[in-house]
Every structure is written in structure tokens, then in C-alpha cells.
Scaffold this active site. Structure first.
Site, PDB file in Angstrom:
ATOM      1  N   THR A  29     -23.543  33.657 -20.910  1.00 21.24           N
ATOM      2  CA  THR A  29     -23.374  32.522 -21.669  1.00 21.24           C
ATOM      3  C   THR A  29     -24.353  31.234 -21.159  1.00 21.24           C
ATOM      4  O   THR A  29     -24.297  31.166 -19.838  1.00 21.24           O
ATOM      5  CB  THR A  29     -21.806  31.910 -21.820  1.00 21.24           C
ATOM      6  OG1 THR A  29     -21.879  30.923 -22.958  1.00 21.24           O
ATOM      7  CG2 THR A  29     -21.560  31.395 -20.691  1.00 21.24           C
TER       8      THR A  29
ATOM      9  N   THR B 227     -10.316  21.935 -15.950  1.00 19.24           N
ATOM     10  CA  THR B 227     -11.037  21.750 -17.090  1.00 19.24           C
ATOM     11  C   THR B 227     -11.690  20.312 -16.686  1.00 19.24           C
ATOM     12  O   THR B 227     -11.214  19.577 -16.133  1.00 19.24           O
ATOM     13  CB  THR B 227     -10.323  21.539 -18.542  1.00 19.24           C
ATOM     14  OG1 THR B 227     -11.296  21.024 -19.481  1.00 19.24           O
ATOM     15  CG2 THR B 227      -9.352  20.406 -18.665  1.00 19.24           C
TER      16      THR B 227
ATOM     17  N   SER C  86       1.210  21.815 -21.788  1.00 17.12           N
ATOM     18  CA  SER C  86       0.656  20.567 -22.650  1.00 17.12           C
ATOM     19  C   SER C  86       1.621  20.261 -23.886  1.00 17.12           C
ATOM     20  O   SER C  86       1.516  19.141 -24.391  1.00 17.12           O
ATOM     21  CB  SER C  86      -0.700  21.215 -23.179  1.00 17.12           C
ATOM     22  OG  SER C  86      -0.606  22.285 -23.862  1.00 17.12           O
TER      23      SER C  86
ATOM     24  N   LYS D  42     -10.559  16.894 -20.256  1.00 17.23           N
ATOM     25  CA  LYS D  42      -9.531  16.168 -20.654  1.00 17.23           C
ATOM     26  C   LYS D  42      -9.588  14.990 -19.592  1.00 17.23           C
ATOM     27  O   LYS D  42     -10.218  13.919 -20.100  1.00 17.23           O
ATOM     28  CB  LYS D  42      -8.171  17.048 -20.232  1.00 17.23           C
ATOM     29  CG  LYS D  42      -8.265  18.217 -21.327  1.00 17.23           C
ATOM     30  CD  LYS D  42      -6.942  18.968 -20.942  1.00 17.23           C
ATOM     31  CE  LYS D  42      -6.605  19.855 -22.476  1.00 17.23           C
ATOM     32  NZ  LYS D  42      -8.039  20.892 -22.556  1.00 17.23           N
TER      33      LYS D  42
ATOM     34  N   ARG E 145      -4.592  23.662 -41.160  1.00 15.57           N
ATOM     35  CA  ARG E 145      -5.235  22.522 -40.486  1.00 15.57           C
ATOM     36  C   ARG E 145      -6.272  21.828 -40.888  1.00 15.57           C
ATOM     37  O   ARG E 145      -7.315  22.349 -41.360  1.00 15.57           O
ATOM     38  CB  ARG E 145      -5.582  23.161 -38.959  1.00 15.57           C
ATOM     39  CG  ARG E 145      -4.451  23.634 -38.265  1.00 15.57           C
ATOM     40  CD  ARG E 145      -4.834  24.410 -37.020  1.00 15.57           C
ATOM     41  NE  ARG E 145      -3.595  25.129 -36.559  1.00 15.57           N
ATOM     42  CZ  ARG E 145      -3.224  25.174 -35.387  1.00 15.57           C
ATOM     43  NH1 ARG E 145      -3.731  24.418 -34.343  1.00 15.57           N
ATOM     44  NH2 ARG E 145      -2.358  25.952 -34.783  1.00 15.57           N
TER      45      ARG E 145
END
Length: 421
Positions: free
Chosen positions: A277, A245, A189, A248, A21
Site C-alpha cells: 500500500t 492511531t 470506544s 484521533k 447510515r
């Protein structure tokens, strides 16, 4: 062990298989999406048109979103200041969670740093902590769902893709009193197909199972207010958890779940992926809230996107270029070979100023490599003409077969799951 040699050997393997990639070094042009400047092409600072962005509606460039983010930076500064439970909860986070709960008609919502983390942390926590829980997972589920279920160490049963009857058969083999969680997506997706949510909920309800729906490729895009396929189909109330999300269609960053107050509080209290986090920057939360509010009131972007999708499909059909038929906004143009797929995208970028990333294994099964095209409201008619003309040229250049449409590939995502085992 010679560690560096091992790393080099494994990377060389990816090169040989055509699966290595390469990230395009792009600079998105504010106010001029889908145009960008490419810095790693043969032509320095080449101007390109982006055809594979998940910023499906161009909201990452919308003035309402940008203004909200600027204002939040001026009020709060750059970062959140820590984890949510220590020093990182900002009023913008609270407002965003309230907005998300309203969007999905749920009691509460909970923010995460990404959609991947929201899936991983929520599924892992639920499956690991519910006593003797078993997870029934659609065989085409996303890697984030697979990883969360795997990390929970709960028993997992795969059911055939989008197949309520197979789910029902597998649920029937389980103890009715045993905790059960059925996990699936709305829009898948890579193939762009859509789950029969109501029928899957029917099967789950009959067995007393919880339902977990990933709407990441649907929120903002479907339903009267952008609440996803579940809102469009009028079944949001039937889902135990809706996951989505902000990165997007809403054009910013972050992930979330929407569910009952108790369930969200449970995940907040027990999920390590949430507890340990750092929180989203307040500016990101402000931008996401502005985007959601805009799309709850405006259907223009969704309508324009559908028109662009239909126009691209029509042009592809007229050109005889193979693409998967599906009912969503995702257009997979099928290639079927990893090396050729990579070569095509390199040629499109260098010779035609078109950026579209090759989609290869393990994202899709071997033999179904493709270009994943995502038309947006801000792609012009000229952009569409240029795209299809360039695709025709590369199809001829690489001597690829043409046909009017492509058949749906077999559900062989177990190959992809094995790759991340």
C-alpha cells in the site's frame, strides 16, 4: 441474478430497521473547531457544532500541526510517491516512527495508512505465521481486530470482556508450549470502559503469551506524555505490541504499532497490508510528529478536556438524561432504539444546529443504540449549555424516559461480530 435489485432490497432493509447510515456533508472551519458548516441540512450552509468528533483534543486545528504540514508540502510536495519498500519512504516517516517508539518506550515503531489497517495487518501476520498460534481475544474488540484475527485463520478463543480470570481459565486449557497472543483494547470506544491492563498482562505472563494492546482511543489523552492508558498505569514495558492511531487525539491520519525492533521488522517484512500500500503523504507524517511532540510536552489540552467531560456529565445528570458511567472521556447517551436514535440526531441537526451521529447495530448491540458524545477542550460553556438544553428538548419531543445515569450494557458484542462475519 438481478444484482441491482439485490442491492436495493438490502438497502431497503437497512432503511426499515432504522440502520441506514447517512453521512453529514460537513466542512470543518479551520481555527474554529468544533464549529462546521453543514451542506446537507434543510438550511443551506447551516452552521453546526460538532459533538461526536474523534479529534478529541482539537489537534487537527492546532497551529503547530498545520504549520508543520504546510512546511512539509513546500519541501516534499503532495504524495509519498509509492509504497514504503519501493519509493515511498520519506525522512518524515522515519522521524515519526522514531517519535512513536519514544512515546511508548519501545525499541521501534511501524507506520500504516490507518489504525484499521495496522490492527488488521499486524494481528493477521502474527497469528497466521506463528506456528499453531492461538489468539485469545476480548469479546468486545474492534472490528479491525476481529477481521485481522479471522483472516489469519488461526484458532481464536473469546474471553469475557475485561475479565482477567476468564482469560486465565482459558489460557490454562492450552499447551504451555503453544504460541499464544492475547489481544485487547485499553479504552473501548462505545461504552468508554477501560481494561485492567496489568491484570490481563499477569494472566498472559503466567501462560507465556504475547500481549497486543489497541490504544487508539487513549493515545494522546492519557499518561504524562500522552502515551495512553499503558503509560498512565506504568505498564507499557509489559505489552509485546502497542497499537495506536494518528487520526484521533493526534488529529491527523494513519496508524502504527510500537514493539521490539525484531517484531516491527518482522511485520514490515511479511505483512501484505504494509508492503503493498502507498505510504502516508509526508505532510501527514510531519503533522503527526508535530502533534505528538506538542502533547508530550503539554498537558493543558488533556486537563481542559477532562474539565469539559466532567461539565457535560454533571449537566446530563442534572437534566436526568441517561448516560453510561465510565472512567473515560467518552459519554454514551443511551436511546435504545435505532429508528428513534436516527430521528433524534436528525432533529438535533435540523432544529438545534448540533451534529452527533447515531450509533446503531452492528457498531453496538441491538437495544443499546446511543448518541456518542465526545467533549473537547475547545467546546465552550455555552456549547455545553446548548447541547444539554437541546437534548432535553428532543427527549421531551420523543417522549423518552429520563433517569440520572444508565447501567453498563451487557457484553453482547457477539451480535456485532456476527454482523461482519
Amino acid at each position: 441474478m438481478d444484482y441491482e435489485n439485490y442491492f436495493e432490497t438490502e438497502l431497503n432493509k437497512l432503511h426499515r430497521e432504522g440502520r441506514y447510515r447517512v453521512f453529514a456533508d460537513l466542512e470543518r472551519q479551520a481555527g474554529n473547531f468544533p464549529h462546521a458548516t453543514c451542506y446537507n441540512s434543510a438550511t443551506p450552509k447551516q452552521r453546526v457544532v460538532v459533538w461526536c468528533s474523534n479529534d478529541y483534543l482539537g489537534m487537527g486545528q492546532h497551529q503547530t500541526v498545520l504549520q508543520a504540514m504546510h512546511e512539509a508540502i513546500d519541501r516534499c510536495g503532495a504524495g509519498a510517491g509509492g509504497t514504503r519498500n519501493i519509493s515511498g519512504t520519506n525522512h518524515y516517516h522515519v522521524q515519526l516512527e522514531q517519535e512513536l517508539a519514544q512515546l511508548h518506550n519501545k525499541e521501534a515503531a511501524l507506520l500504516f495508512t490507518s489504525g484499521y489497517v495496522s490492527n488488521w495487518a499486524s494481528l493477521c501476520t502474527l497469528a497466521a505465521r506463528l506456528p499453531d498460534c492461538v489468539v485469545l481475544s476480548d469479546e468486545m474488540n474492534h472490528a479491525s481486530m476481529i477481521e485481522g484475527i479471522r483472516h489469519s485463520r488461526a484458532e481464536k478463543i473469546l474471553f469475557a470482556h475485561n475479565d482477567p480470570e476468564d482469560l486465565r481459565r482459558k489460557l490454562a486449557t492450552l499447551d504451555p508450549a503453544r504460541p499464544k497472543l492475547v489481544a485487547f483494547e485499553s479504552v473501548y470506544s462505545m461504552d468508554g470502559d477501560i481494561a485492567p491492563i496489568a491484570e490481563l498482562c499477569d494472566a498472559a505472563d503466567e501462560a507465556g503469551a504475547m500481549t497486543y494492546l489497541d490504544e487508539v482511543h487513549a493515545v494522546g489523552l492519557y499518561g504524562p506524555q500522552g502515551g495512553g492508558i499503558a503509560e498512565r498505569d506504568g505498564v507499557s514495558h509489559r505489552l509485546t505490541v502497542i497499537e495506536g492511531t494518528l487520526a484521533k487525539a493526534f488529529g491527523v491520519a494513519g496508524g502504527y504499532i510500537a514493539a521490539s525492533s525484531n517484531l516491527c521488522d518482522y511485520i514490515r517484512s511479511y505483512a501484505s497490508g504494509f508492503i503493498f500500500t502507498t505510504a502516508l503523504p509526508p505532510s501527514v507524517a510531519a503533522g503527526a510528529t508535530a502533534s505528538i511532540r506538542h502533547l508530550r510536552q503539554s498537558d493543558d489540552e488533556r486537563q481542559q478536556q477532562r474539565q469539559r467531560v466532567a461539565a457535560v456529565r454533571k449537566k446530563l445528570d442534572q437534566a436526568g438524561l441517561p448516560h453510561l458511567e465510565n472512567p473515560s472521556h467518552i459519554i454514551p447517551v443511551m436511546v435504545g432504539d435505532a429508528s428513534v436514535c436516527k430521528a433524534i440526531t436528525d432533529t438535533l441537526l435540523a432544529d438545534h444546529g448540533i451534529y452527533v451521529q447515531p450509533i446503531n447495530y452492528p457498531t453496538v448491540p441491538v437495544g443499546t443504540e446511543r448518541l456518542r458524545i465526545t467533549p473537547s477542550p475547545v467546546h465552550s460553556s455555552d456549547d455545553i449549555e446548548h447541547l444539554v438544553s437541546a437534548l432535553e428538548a428532543v427527549w421531551q419531543q420523543y417522549n423518552l424516559p429520563k433517569r440520572s445515569t444508565a447501567s453498563q450494557p451487557a457484553s453482547s458484542a457477539k451480535q456485532a461480530e456476527a454482523a461482519i462475519a
